[in-house]
Design a protein around this motif. Structure first.
Motif, short mmCIF file in Angstrom:
data_model
loop_
_atom_site.label_atom_id
_atom_site.label_comp_id
_atom_site.label_asym_id
_atom_site.label_seq_id
_atom_site.Cartn_x
_atom_site.Cartn_y
_atom_site.Cartn_z
N GLU A 104 0.82 -1.21 0.00
CA GLU A 104 0.00 0.00 0.00
C GLU A 104 0.86 1.26 0.00
N GLU A 105 1.95 1.24 0.77
CA GLU A 105 2.83 2.41 0.79
C GLU A 105 3.49 2.61 -0.57
N GLN A 106 3.93 1.52 -1.23
CA GLN A 106 4.56 1.66 -2.54
C GLN A 106 3.57 2.15 -3.59
N GLN A 107 2.32 1.67 -3.53
CA GLN A 107 1.31 2.14 -4.47
C GLN A 107 1.00 3.62 -4.27
N ASP A 120 3.83 5.53 -5.82
CA ASP A 120 3.75 5.52 -7.29
C ASP A 120 2.69 6.50 -7.79
N LYS A 121 1.56 6.59 -7.11
CA LYS A 121 0.51 7.52 -7.51
C LYS A 121 0.99 8.96 -7.41
N ILE A 122 1.71 9.28 -6.32
CA ILE A 122 2.22 10.64 -6.16
C ILE A 122 3.24 10.95 -7.25
N LEU A 123 4.11 9.97 -7.58
CA LEU A 123 5.12 10.19 -8.61
C LEU A 123 4.49 10.37 -9.99
N GLN A 124 3.46 9.57 -10.32
CA GLN A 124 2.78 9.70 -11.60
C GLN A 124 2.07 11.04 -11.72
#
Length: 240
Positions: free
Chosen positions: A150-153, A156-160
């Protein structure tokens, strides 16, 4: 059990280690003379102090005597006063210490007294605290891996989102056509001067396969030379 000797055995031979022969099963003698069996080593004690009962019944304490004791020189204070006087070199400080004298204060019994330790609370415990126990239920239910995913997802959303916003704010990349449209044509450079006898002489080397390829290459170079840097239009693109 000593090996036999040849000749006269003198008494001096028994005091020289090099002449003494070792006996079988014994250590080699060093030729030293020892007193008789009644001799007692050490010093005889003649003081009668009463033994252990007197030591337990009367305890004598020693006090530090400061009489007839010269106080030591205080070199720290001497160096400090010398620096205050403007002396900074080793030679000047040595002369200052030779002409001035500062002594330390004599030590008294009060100077050896130590402050009492701080009182600790009754419920204080020494040592390192135990590590908290691992929750076995979360370990068996694979919650640590789910939490990591969940933390990695979320990362990734913030980076995208950041990359998408950056792509929207960025300008459109120029193409070859846009660079040619924005560039201004360069003035035609004058031809290089040649001697009259060499003006009608052609090149000695031709790297093109046929004349049509040469014409296409020269026309492409002429069309792009307006948007490139350099006297001959062969440098990088320039945009005004």
């Amino acid at each position: 059990m000593e090996s036999p000797r040849v000749g006269v055995v003198r008494e001096s031979m028994l005091h020289r280690p090099l002449l003494i022969k070792p006996a079988l099963g014994k250590t080699k003698s060093r030729g030293l003379s020892y007193p008789g069996p009644d001799f007692v080593f050490g010093t005889a004690t003649t003081v009668q102090d009463g033994g252990v009962p007197e030591a337990i019944s009367s305890w004598h304490t020693h006090t530090m005597s400061t009489r007839n004791r010269e106080a030591e020189r205080d070199f720290i204070s001497l160096n400090r006063e010398g620096v205050k006087s403007g002396l900074v070199t080793a030679k000047e400080l040595h002369q200052y210490r030779a002409t001035h004298d500062i002594r330390r204060q004599p030590l008294t019994r009060e100077g050896f007294r130590r402050s009492a330790p701080a009182r600790l609370p009754a419920d204080a415990s020494f040592g390192i605290a135990n590590r908290p126990s691992t929750p076995i239920s979360e370990l068996m239910e694979y919650k640590y891996a789910q939490r990591w995913l969940e933390e990695q997802q979320a990362k990734d959303k913030i980076l995208q989102a950041h990359q998408h916003k950056k792509a929207q704010l960025g300008r459109i990349q120029d193409t070859r056509t846009t660079l040619l449209r924005k560039s201004r044509p360069l003035p035609e450079a004058p031809s290089m001067w040649k001697m009259p006898r060499f003006q009608q002489v052609g090149p000695a080397l031709d790297t093109f396969r046929h004349p049509e390829a040469r014409k296409k290459a020269m026309s492409a170079h002429h069309s792009e030379s307006a948007s490139r840097r350099g006297f001959l239009g062969q440098g990088t693109f320039t945009v005004d």
